[in-house]
Design a protein around this motif. Sequence first.
Motif, mmCIF file in Angstrom:
data_model
loop_
_atom_site.group_PDB
_atom_site.id
_atom_site.type_symbol
_atom_site.label_atom_id
_atom_site.label_comp_id
_atom_site.label_asym_id
_atom_site.label_seq_id
_atom_site.Cartn_x
_atom_site.Cartn_y
_atom_site.Cartn_z
ATOM 1 N N MET A 1 22.552 -6.177 -2.186
ATOM 2 C CA MET A 1 22.102 -6.661 -3.594
ATOM 3 C C MET A 1 22.302 -5.609 -4.518
ATOM 4 S SD MET A 1 18.560 -8.765 -4.469
ATOM 5 C CE MET A 1 19.361 -10.240 -3.898
ATOM 6 N N GLU A 2 22.805 -5.975 -5.677
ATOM 7 C CA GLU A 2 23.154 -4.988 -6.809
ATOM 8 C C GLU A 2 21.707 -4.500 -7.461
ATOM 9 O OE1 GLU A 2 24.568 -4.952 -11.588
ATOM 10 O OE2 GLU A 2 25.217 -6.657 -10.242
ATOM 11 N N GLU A 3 21.732 -3.264 -7.369
ATOM 12 C CA GLU A 3 20.428 -2.537 -8.027
ATOM 13 C C GLU A 3 20.417 -2.909 -9.252
ATOM 14 O OE1 GLU A 3 17.009 -0.377 -7.368
ATOM 15 O OE2 GLU A 3 18.247 -0.850 -5.851
ATOM 16 N N THR A 4 19.202 -3.737 -9.917
ATOM 17 C CA THR A 4 19.023 -4.040 -11.344
ATOM 18 C C THR A 4 17.688 -3.475 -11.510
ATOM 19 O OG1 THR A 4 18.070 -5.987 -10.611
ATOM 20 C CG2 THR A 4 20.699 -5.934 -10.881
ATOM 21 N N GLU A 5 17.320 -3.774 -12.821
ATOM 22 C CA GLU A 5 15.869 -3.472 -13.408
ATOM 23 C C GLU A 5 14.955 -4.375 -12.932
ATOM 24 O OE1 GLU A 5 12.976 -1.365 -14.832
ATOM 25 O OE2 GLU A 5 15.172 -0.683 -14.871
ATOM 26 N N GLN A 6 15.297 -5.667 -12.729
ATOM 27 C CA GLN A 6 14.491 -6.613 -12.001
ATOM 28 C C GLN A 6 14.246 -6.448 -10.832
ATOM 29 O OE1 GLN A 6 17.595 -7.377 -13.857
ATOM 30 N NE2 GLN A 6 16.774 -8.632 -15.564
ATOM 31 N N LEU A 7 15.093 -6.071 -10.019
ATOM 32 C CA LEU A 7 14.884 -5.757 -8.690
ATOM 33 C C LEU A 7 13.980 -4.312 -8.450
ATOM 34 C CD1 LEU A 7 15.260 -6.220 -5.408
ATOM 35 C CD2 LEU A 7 17.556 -4.989 -5.542
ATOM 36 N N ARG A 8 14.257 -3.365 -9.353
ATOM 37 C CA ARG A 8 13.310 -2.340 -9.455
ATOM 38 C C ARG A 8 12.012 -2.657 -9.586
ATOM 39 N NH1 ARG A 8 18.065 0.066 -10.706
ATOM 40 N NH2 ARG A 8 17.811 -0.190 -12.832
ATOM 41 N N ALA A 9 11.810 -3.462 -10.537
ATOM 42 C CA ALA A 9 10.376 -4.096 -11.289
ATOM 43 C C ALA A 9 9.727 -4.696 -9.975
ATOM 44 C CB ALA A 9 10.478 -4.877 -12.349
ATOM 45 N N ALA A 10 10.469 -5.593 -9.190
ATOM 46 C CA ALA A 10 10.158 -6.330 -8.078
ATOM 47 C C ALA A 10 9.434 -5.468 -6.946
ATOM 48 C CB ALA A 10 11.243 -7.602 -7.688
ATOM 49 N N ARG A 11 10.317 -4.528 -6.546
ATOM 50 C CA ARG A 11 10.208 -3.661 -5.443
ATOM 51 C C ARG A 11 8.728 -2.749 -6.183
ATOM 52 N NH1 ARG A 11 15.881 -1.376 -4.822
ATOM 53 N NH2 ARG A 11 16.426 -2.411 -3.190
ATOM 54 N N GLY A 12 8.440 -2.445 -7.280
ATOM 55 C CA GLY A 12 7.127 -1.871 -7.711
ATOM 56 C C GLY A 12 5.861 -2.605 -7.608
ATOM 57 N N VAL A 13 6.225 -4.036 -8.205
ATOM 58 C CA VAL A 13 4.987 -4.953 -7.755
ATOM 59 C C VAL A 13 4.823 -5.165 -6.240
ATOM 60 C CG1 VAL A 13 4.321 -7.332 -8.345
ATOM 61 C CG2 VAL A 13 5.431 -5.939 -9.899
ATOM 62 N N ARG A 14 5.635 -5.296 -5.558
ATOM 63 C CA ARG A 14 5.319 -5.546 -4.029
ATOM 64 C C ARG A 14 4.648 -4.327 -3.446
ATOM 65 N NH1 ARG A 14 10.246 -6.160 0.566
ATOM 66 N NH2 ARG A 14 8.921 -7.115 2.387
ATOM 67 N N ARG A 15 4.983 -3.247 -3.713
ATOM 68 C CA ARG A 15 4.261 -1.850 -3.461
ATOM 69 C C ARG A 15 2.952 -1.876 -3.917
ATOM 70 N NH1 ARG A 15 6.554 1.664 -0.234
ATOM 71 N NH2 ARG A 15 8.785 1.544 0.272
ATOM 72 N N ARG A 16 2.585 -2.281 -5.165
ATOM 73 C CA ARG A 16 1.371 -2.278 -5.775
ATOM 74 C C ARG A 16 0.567 -3.244 -5.054
ATOM 75 N NH1 ARG A 16 4.127 -1.605 -10.396
ATOM 76 N NH2 ARG A 16 3.727 -3.959 -11.121
ATOM 77 N N ILE A 17 1.100 -4.679 -4.894
ATOM 78 C CA ILE A 17 0.134 -5.506 -4.171
ATOM 79 C C ILE A 17 0.119 -5.321 -2.794
ATOM 80 C CG2 ILE A 17 0.135 -7.709 -3.881
ATOM 81 C CD1 ILE A 17 -0.454 -7.123 -6.863
ATOM 82 N N LEU A 18 1.099 -5.070 -1.755
ATOM 83 C CA LEU A 18 0.896 -4.985 -0.580
ATOM 84 C C LEU A 18 0.942 -3.649 0.095
ATOM 85 C CD1 LEU A 18 4.245 -7.360 0.441
ATOM 86 C CD2 LEU A 18 1.832 -8.010 0.604
ATOM 87 N N GLY A 19 1.044 -2.911 -0.646
ATOM 88 C CA GLY A 19 0.657 -1.384 -0.331
ATOM 89 C C GLY A 19 1.969 -0.773 0.489
ATOM 90 N N ASP A 20 2.169 0.554 0.117
ATOM 91 C CA ASP A 20 3.344 1.399 0.699
ATOM 92 C C ASP A 20 3.218 1.079 2.180
ATOM 93 O OD1 ASP A 20 4.132 2.339 -1.630
ATOM 94 O OD2 ASP A 20 2.955 4.217 -1.400
ATOM 95 N N ALA A 21 2.280 1.201 3.210
ATOM 96 C CA ALA A 21 2.455 0.884 4.463
ATOM 97 C C ALA A 21 3.127 -0.227 4.961
ATOM 98 C CB ALA A 21 1.240 1.304 5.357
ATOM 99 N N TYR A 22 2.482 -1.388 4.134
ATOM 100 C CA TYR A 22 3.007 -2.773 4.648
ATOM 101 C C TYR A 22 4.731 -2.635 4.359
ATOM 102 C CZ TYR A 22 4.281 -7.485 5.122
ATOM 103 O OH TYR A 22 4.693 -8.710 5.358
ATOM 104 N N VAL A 23 5.079 -2.335 2.985
ATOM 105 C CA VAL A 23 6.286 -2.488 2.457
ATOM 106 C C VAL A 23 7.134 -1.538 3.621
ATOM 107 C CG1 VAL A 23 7.821 -2.142 0.444
ATOM 108 C CG2 VAL A 23 5.537 -3.187 0.454
ATOM 109 N N ASP A 24 6.662 -0.287 3.673
ATOM 110 C CA ASP A 24 7.674 0.605 4.579
ATOM 111 C C ASP A 24 7.921 0.055 5.682
ATOM 112 O OD1 ASP A 24 7.565 2.392 2.438
ATOM 113 O OD2 ASP A 24 6.059 3.651 3.264
ATOM 114 N N ALA A 25 6.992 -0.707 6.408
ATOM 115 C CA ALA A 25 7.251 -1.202 7.683
ATOM 116 C C ALA A 25 8.242 -2.374 7.683
ATOM 117 C CB ALA A 25 5.997 -1.666 8.332
ATOM 118 N N ALA A 26 8.010 -3.050 6.446
ATOM 119 C CA ALA A 26 8.871 -4.401 6.581
ATOM 120 C C ALA A 26 10.263 -4.168 6.121
ATOM 121 C CB ALA A 26 8.201 -5.364 5.354
#
Length: 128
Positions: A1-26
């Motif tokens: 998938m193309e690296e976009t500002e929207q994807l970077r923002a979504a990644r940031g929210v995912r990490r803030r909400i789920l936490g680094d450990a969960y996202v890293d494992a997923a």
Amino acid sequence: MEETEQLRAARGVRRRILGDAYVDAATADPAPAAVEFQDYLTATAWGVWAREGALSPRDRSLLVLAMTAALGRMDEFRIHAGTTPRTGVTDAEIDELLFQIAAYCGVPAGSAARRAVQSVRTEREAGR
């Protein structure tokens, strides 16, 4: 998938909400299809969390909890129930939400959600 500002923002929210450990494992699987799938999930599901708008993270969290319970997606419900300290949803609000789930989605969905919440709280109290 193309690296976009929207994807970077979504990644940031995912990490803030789920936490680094969960996202890293997923996202640990380096297979191209797995990476693409995780990017798709992130852009789609977490992209809506990254939108500017009238819904707060707390509101979005309550909605996701209600929708996953209504659909019987208890694995997802449990994941999101564990994020409530980071979204601003209180235990009292979750308790009240369980009544709404039981009333509008049925007793089996409400009971399953209640068991998931109890499990999440037990883990939280144990420091896990």
